[in-house]
Scaffold this active site. Sequence first.
Site, short mmCIF file in Angstrom:
data_model
loop_
_atom_site.label_atom_id
_atom_site.label_comp_id
_atom_site.label_asym_id
_atom_site.label_seq_id
_atom_site.Cartn_x
_atom_site.Cartn_y
_atom_site.Cartn_z
CD GLU A 10 -1.61 -2.42 1.62
OE1 GLU A 10 -0.44 -2.58 2.01
OE2 GLU A 10 -2.44 -3.35 1.58
CG HIS A 64 -9.98 -7.08 7.75
ND1 HIS A 64 -8.99 -7.59 8.54
CD2 HIS A 64 -9.59 -7.33 6.48
CE1 HIS A 64 -8.04 -8.14 7.78
NE2 HIS A 64 -8.39 -7.98 6.52
#
Lengths: 333, 322
Positions: free
Chosen positions: A69, A138
């Site tokens: 990322e 998450h």
Amino acid sequence: MSNSQPDNQPEVLRFGQALNRALGDAMRADDKVFLMGEDIALAGGPFGVTRKLLDEFGENRVRDYPIAEASMVNLAVGAALGGYKPVVEIMFMDFCTLAMDALVNQAAKAHFMFGEQGPVPLVLRTPHGGGLNAGPQHSQCLEAWFAHIPGLIVVCPSNAADAYGLLRAAINDPNPVVFVENKRLYSAKSDFPADPQPIEIGKARTARAGNDLTIVTYGNTVHLAEQVAKERAEQEIDIEIIDLRSLQPWDESAVLTSLSKTHRLIVLHEATEAFGIGAEIAARMADIGFDELDAPIIRLGAPFMPVPYSVALEAEFGPNADQLNAAIDRLLL
Amino acid sequence: MPASKRSAPTRLLLDLYRTMLRIRRVEERLSALFADGTIPGFIHLSIGQESVPAAITHHLTNSDTVAITHRGHGQALAKGINLDAFLAEMMGRASGICQGRGGSMHIADSSVGMLGANGIVAGGIPIAVGSALAHQLDGEGNIAVPYFGDGAIAEGVFHESLNIASLWNLPCLFVCENNGWGEFSKTDDQFAGNLKKLAATYNMDYQFIDALDVVKLSNLAGRMVKAVRKTSRPAILECKVTRHHGHYEGDPQKYRPEEELNQLGDQDPVSAAYDKLINGGVTAGELTELDQQIQAEIDASVAQAIAADHPQFEQATAGVYA
């Protein structure tokens, strides 16, 4: 029974489909727009938002990125400085931690610190929110972090039409935009206009007009507010709901206008209550809206704990209808 | 020897020497201006490392892009940043290249392909790789050069950058200025591997050179730039350099062995080039004249920067968003 033809019915679209349509339309309108993300091309994205875009636009413009990322968002900054309009997807908002330097030190600062030599027109799309028993890494709603950074724009739509209009506006915007998508909304259906247009960033929407109390919210909790407001209407409690849509900048005048009408304010969000978006809005309204207030401002958000995994635990994590009703009672009864 | 009859190698050396000397003289002036308080904040000088940007940019156009480091004054000057705007930025003036908002660690000049200096170690590397992606999509044969120091090698984004540049065939020449010191610590104490093996792992060309000889460096850089342009395969060029000053101006460098500090004079690409020029028949008088021209240019630039207006706060607040 209505006799109107199907052609006259408004189209109903899923939130995720509206995003997909916005991406496709933006790429057709401007060949500088391209997409990068993990599993977005061949697989169509973990939530299907980029489905079939690879087929139409090819691998130069719909790019599967390695699980990395930090460099992905930095590459987007470099490509944006080079005249492109990258739209990157971070698979879960929790993973933005890995790209914080790119967002906070690079994307947000470049226009200012280089003396306005060139904008950084990048969009970072990312899903937030719990409810899927996805656990502490998450499920987070981290939008307040980004709203705290000068140079970033943060938006969070609650329905298909706004998802489309805000994403088109975000891609058109010369600034870096963090585009937050509540993952419980992806499959939610709502009316979609025949000729959808970009929606101006920074403008709230009155999701429900009312006179007794204002709930300011955004994203998935707009629907919680609507559900509770509908129930309380039966008790002749008339609730106004302001869907912020944009969090940075947020529509201060719309909130103040509503507060001036109802004189009571709840700020509701799924994100952690402490030090959150609600804290900013409450503090600002306590300042500029002080004379309008007939009661304390109530914030309602998640408790100060990580999002738990267990169905039993996450069900209580909130915010939920019981908590919202209790807040309404506190202000009105 | 008359200038018109000089050999091509001497002309090349003179050209590179001019670039290096200009960087040297500007940084010496920065050092003095910092010491007397004219330049605020903190600055990191590249004195001793001038050969690298002089040699690299000799082979770049304004359409090629570079991302530079916090020790990047030389990298910026070699790329062609306007000296008036550069010095005004150092002094935080409105006419500075960044309107006084960035300072030494954030100089940028998009008009000459200078993407920006970075206060974050390794921060510019993946941005340059993104610029290389833009070059690839443009298809006009331009390349991107991320400069970085040995201190950036342990950063995660450096490794991610090598990976994606190789995976996507991005036209990117990674240029490492290895001065042996990552801020105040030895490189050997910070990085377990080496760049050569790393380049092999990521399947890209790697070359090492002692940057003391600017002509050799330029010839190598020329070959590598040409190859990256032609093949769109990334490559790593590691240049051994010597940092003459501290990590920042005012750094007492107590961590550095006295022996190393005593030998800095032997590790100076500018004086090495000077000696070579004299041996090649260029007169001392001519080089003194060149020096005086450079000093006069700097004098004028410093004077205009000191006289320039300070930035307005309202203008800065209006510049947060595009």
